[in-house]
Write an enzyme that holds these catalytic residues in place. Structure first.
Site, mmCIF file in Angstrom:
data_model
loop_
_atom_site.group_PDB
_atom_site.id
_atom_site.type_symbol
_atom_site.label_atom_id
_atom_site.label_comp_id
_atom_site.label_asym_id
_atom_site.label_seq_id
_atom_site.Cartn_x
_atom_site.Cartn_y
_atom_site.Cartn_z
ATOM 1 N N LYS A 88 0.835 -1.206 0.000
ATOM 2 C CA LYS A 88 0.000 0.000 0.000
ATOM 3 C C LYS A 88 0.869 1.255 0.000
ATOM 4 O O LYS A 88 0.607 2.203 -0.748
ATOM 5 C CB LYS A 88 -0.889 -0.014 1.250
ATOM 6 C CG LYS A 88 -1.532 1.329 1.554
ATOM 7 C CD LYS A 88 -2.350 1.303 2.820
ATOM 8 C CE LYS A 88 -1.611 1.588 4.100
ATOM 9 N NZ LYS A 88 -1.215 2.982 4.315
ATOM 10 N N ASN A 89 1.908 1.250 0.831
ATOM 11 C CA ASN A 89 2.715 2.463 0.961
ATOM 12 C C ASN A 89 3.654 2.718 -0.222
ATOM 13 O O ASN A 89 4.317 3.742 -0.285
ATOM 14 C CB ASN A 89 3.508 2.437 2.277
ATOM 15 C CG ASN A 89 2.606 2.682 3.476
ATOM 16 O OD1 ASN A 89 1.423 2.976 3.319
ATOM 17 N ND2 ASN A 89 3.167 2.565 4.672
ATOM 18 N N ASP A 141 5.272 0.380 12.050
ATOM 19 C CA ASP A 141 4.057 -0.262 11.540
ATOM 20 C C ASP A 141 3.959 -1.738 11.931
ATOM 21 O O ASP A 141 2.958 -2.386 11.640
ATOM 22 C CB ASP A 141 3.985 -0.129 10.003
ATOM 23 C CG ASP A 141 3.550 1.265 9.573
ATOM 24 O OD1 ASP A 141 3.186 2.082 10.438
ATOM 25 O OD2 ASP A 141 3.582 1.546 8.354
ATOM 26 N N CYS A 183 -4.137 12.543 13.901
ATOM 27 C CA CYS A 183 -4.794 11.255 13.782
ATOM 28 C C CYS A 183 -4.551 10.527 15.085
ATOM 29 O O CYS A 183 -3.861 11.042 15.955
ATOM 30 C CB CYS A 183 -4.267 10.474 12.587
ATOM 31 S SG CYS A 183 -2.555 10.013 12.772
ATOM 32 N N ARG A 226 -8.307 -0.449 5.425
ATOM 33 C CA ARG A 226 -7.523 0.604 4.777
ATOM 34 C C ARG A 226 -6.224 0.034 4.199
ATOM 35 O O ARG A 226 -5.683 0.587 3.238
ATOM 36 C CB ARG A 226 -7.163 1.696 5.793
ATOM 37 C CG ARG A 226 -8.321 2.599 6.165
ATOM 38 C CD ARG A 226 -7.823 3.773 6.963
ATOM 39 N NE ARG A 226 -6.582 4.247 6.398
ATOM 40 C CZ ARG A 226 -5.578 4.752 7.089
ATOM 41 N NH1 ARG A 226 -5.661 4.872 8.390
ATOM 42 N NH2 ARG A 226 -4.483 5.153 6.484
ATOM 43 N N ARG A 271 1.271 14.273 13.836
ATOM 44 C CA ARG A 271 1.746 14.043 12.462
ATOM 45 C C ARG A 271 1.662 15.284 11.567
ATOM 46 O O ARG A 271 0.878 15.337 10.628
ATOM 47 C CB ARG A 271 0.981 12.885 11.819
ATOM 48 C CG ARG A 271 1.222 11.595 12.529
ATOM 49 C CD ARG A 271 0.458 10.468 11.916
ATOM 50 N NE ARG A 271 1.194 9.808 10.849
ATOM 51 C CZ ARG A 271 0.750 8.722 10.222
ATOM 52 N NH1 ARG A 271 -0.411 8.216 10.520
ATOM 53 N NH2 ARG A 271 1.475 8.166 9.289
HETATM 54 C C1 UD1 Z 1 4.741 6.782 6.587
HETATM 55 C C2 UD1 Z 1 3.883 5.570 6.348
HETATM 56 C C3 UD1 Z 1 3.345 5.026 7.679
HETATM 57 C C4 UD1 Z 1 4.504 4.787 8.659
HETATM 58 C C5 UD1 Z 1 5.414 6.010 8.761
HETATM 59 C C6 UD1 Z 1 6.667 5.746 9.578
HETATM 60 C C7 UD1 Z 1 2.934 5.958 4.148
HETATM 61 C C8 UD1 Z 1 1.747 6.302 3.329
HETATM 62 N N1 UD1 Z 1 2.784 5.959 5.484
HETATM 63 O O1 UD1 Z 1 3.915 7.773 7.175
HETATM 64 O O2 UD1 Z 1 2.655 3.809 7.432
HETATM 65 O O3 UD1 Z 1 3.978 4.505 9.941
HETATM 66 O O4 UD1 Z 1 5.823 6.440 7.447
HETATM 67 O O5 UD1 Z 1 7.375 4.685 9.045
HETATM 68 O O6 UD1 Z 1 3.995 5.650 3.613
HETATM 69 N N2 UD1 Z 1 6.981 14.453 10.993
HETATM 70 C C9 UD1 Z 1 7.092 15.786 11.317
HETATM 71 N N3 UD1 Z 1 6.914 16.713 10.316
HETATM 72 C C10 UD1 Z 1 6.641 16.362 9.023
HETATM 73 C C11 UD1 Z 1 6.549 14.993 8.697
HETATM 74 C C12 UD1 Z 1 6.733 14.057 9.717
HETATM 75 O O7 UD1 Z 1 7.311 16.136 12.467
HETATM 76 O O8 UD1 Z 1 6.495 17.241 8.177
HETATM 77 C C13 UD1 Z 1 7.153 13.431 12.052
HETATM 78 C C14 UD1 Z 1 5.885 12.601 12.276
HETATM 79 O O9 UD1 Z 1 4.987 13.256 13.141
HETATM 80 C C15 UD1 Z 1 6.456 11.334 12.862
HETATM 81 C C16 UD1 Z 1 7.797 11.180 12.130
HETATM 82 O O10 UD1 Z 1 8.114 12.482 11.627
HETATM 83 O O11 UD1 Z 1 6.670 11.465 14.236
HETATM 84 C C17 UD1 Z 1 7.803 10.207 10.972
HETATM 85 O O12 UD1 Z 1 6.701 10.459 10.144
HETATM 86 P P1 UD1 Z 1 6.685 10.155 8.585
HETATM 87 O O13 UD1 Z 1 7.844 9.324 8.200
HETATM 88 O O14 UD1 Z 1 6.485 11.442 7.846
HETATM 89 O O15 UD1 Z 1 5.369 9.304 8.448
HETATM 90 P P2 UD1 Z 1 4.402 9.296 7.209
HETATM 91 O O16 UD1 Z 1 5.193 9.584 5.993
HETATM 92 O O17 UD1 Z 1 3.191 10.118 7.503
#
Ligand code: UD1
Length: 415
Positions: A11-12, A299, A108, A391, A113
């Site tokens: 999915k990701n 995950d 969420c 999902r 996030r």
């Molecule tokens: C992706 C995955 C999700 C997985 C996560 C971590 C997808 C669609 N989703 O989510 O399944 O759990 O990676 O492996 O691929 N953060 C910030 N600022 C930002 C972006 C992130 O502070 O602008 C923080 C987040 O709050 C979190 C950490 O960085 O604590 C990692 O998040 P991130 O890697 O961005 O997760 P996603 O990409 O949303």
């Protein structure tokens, strides 16, 4: 549980691949797309934006996306609120059209996030960004972003993907430092390259992208879902079963396999796309810390916690990626698990005899953790809000049933 299970496409990986189709007017054909709710949401979003989306379903869907003319450079709240990954349309839309409007994803269940890292990187590339009325409004002066050096303060998976896609059509060279190294990033690079993008450094923390004027169509099969595979490895281990996973990539499962082996499971790679798991009656406690890839995936944390409740001894689980990702623990405790939570740390004492009851799923992976706990609990476990699992897991009930689990989807729940 016994038998063979085929792992679906990731999915990701599928979500950014679909978003990448926004970068070109030509057709992008994608294979091995899992039939899960988030993919349907992304397909709806792309169609809303004006792309032609065709699907030829089952078992793994083939999607054909043609974003010849994008009529709406917008991801509306109604779609973004059900799937944070909608933010993946921001980078490609802005790069292609010079303008994009995406609803702010908001919080969420597992934490705030934010998307600040996505936005500050786009600003560095010259975008003017305003957040008003709950929307991110981004504009590239004279319609083009420019290549720059960007260092992410924190590793972000979708942030890396968004900027990677944006940079493919920017003027000049972009260097992304402290980039995520998840296999899904490598898969996206593979697709973008087929579309004509010039990228190097994949697999490392520094990506170099030389912007091009235009990208073209491509055909691509997404990689197998390493989280679904990991979930089935836990299912095999927790039930003292004997499962063979096919259509998976064992190379992407390193940290999960190592952890489950430390807990006593026997895991063998029996072919390039095949892994076998079997386990003794007694599992032993093992500590786990979630980390960015190649570390142990956040995950997989809920699923591993289910296993830790059955292992002899004390397992300490540290969650370092998300601030509030232990919601499944209190539900497992209601089933009889011995877990104490202190901030980012869960201490699980096992083995505990779990007994089935009604529990609530709080997010996608928490639901998987509760299903695994339900497999070993005595009596019946009812999982509410199970829409979360749809999902991201393709035909989970059917797959588990075929392996011998007694599981059924109960209709009439408040879904
Ligand atoms: C992706 C995955 C999700 C997985 C996560 C971590 C997808 C669609 N989703 O989510 O399944 O759990 O990676 O492996 O691929 N953060 C910030 N600022 C930002 C972006 C992130 O502070 O602008 C923080 C987040 O709050 C979190 C950490 O960085 O604590 C990692 O998040 P991130 O890697 O961005 O997760 P996603 O990409 O949303």
């Amino acid at each position: 549980m016994q038998g063979t299970v085929a792992i679906s496409g990731a999915k990701n990986s599928a979500l950014p691949a679909m978003a990448a189709a926004l970068l070109t007017a030509e057709r992008v054909a994608l294979h091995n797309i899992p039939r899960v709710r988030d993919i349907i949401t992304m397909a709806k979003l792309l169609a809303f934006m004006g792309a032609k989306v065709g699907v030829d379903s089952f078992p793994g869907a083939d999607y054909s996306i043609e974003a010849q003319a994008l009529t709406h450079a917008e991801a509306p709240y109604e779609l973004v609120k059900t799937m944070r990954a909608s933010i993946l349309t921001l980078g490609p839309t802005l790069a292609r059209l010079g303008i994009a409007r995406v609803s702010l994803p908001g919080g969420c269940a597992i934490g705030a996030r934010p998307v600040d890292l996505h936005l500050s990187a786009l600003e560095k590339m010259g975008a003017e960004i305003a957040t008003t009325h709950g929307y991110i409004e981004a504009r590239a002066p004279r319609g083009r972003l420019r290549g720059v050096r960007i260092r992410f303060d924190k590793i972000t998976v979708t942030g890396t993907e968004n900027i990677l896609m944006a940079a493919t059509l920017a003027d000049g060279e972009t260097i992304l430092e402290n980039a995520a190294r998840e296999p899904e990033i490598g898969d996206l690079v593979g697709l973008l390259r087929k579309m004509g993008a010039k990228i190097s450094g994949d697999g490392t923390a520094t990506l170099k992208i030389e912007g091009v004027q235009k990208l073209g169509g491509a055909e691509h099969a997404v990689i197998p879902d390493r989280i679904e595979a990991g979930t089935f490895l836990v299912a095999g281990a927790i039930t003292s079963g004997d499962l063979t996973l096919i259509n998976c990539n064992p190379e992407h499962l390193g940290a999960t396999i190592t952890l489950l082996q430390r807990a006593g499971a026997v895991i063998e790679t029996t072919g390039p796309h095949r892994v076998r798991v079997h386990a003794p009656r007694k599992l032993t406690a093992a500590n786990a810390t979630t980390e960015e890839y190649p570390g142990f995936a956040t995950d997989m944390q809920a699923q591993y916690m289910a296993l830790a409740t059955q292992a002899e001894g004390t397992s300490v689980i540290d969650e370092t990626i998300f601030e509030n990702r232990f919601l499944h623990a209190s539900e497992m405790m209601r089933m009889g698990a011995n877990i104490s939570i202190d901030g980012h740390r869960a201490v699980v004492r096992g083995p505990a005899a779990l007994s089935g009851t009604t529990v609530q799923a709080s997010d996608l992976r928490a639901s998987a953790g509760l299903v695994l706990a339900g497999l070993v609990a005595s009596g019946e476990t009812i999982i509410e809000r199970v829409y979360h699992i749809d999902r991201g897991y393709e035909r989970i009930v059917e797959k588990l049933k075929a392996l011998g689990a007694v599981i059924a989807r109960v209709h009439g729940q408040n879904q």
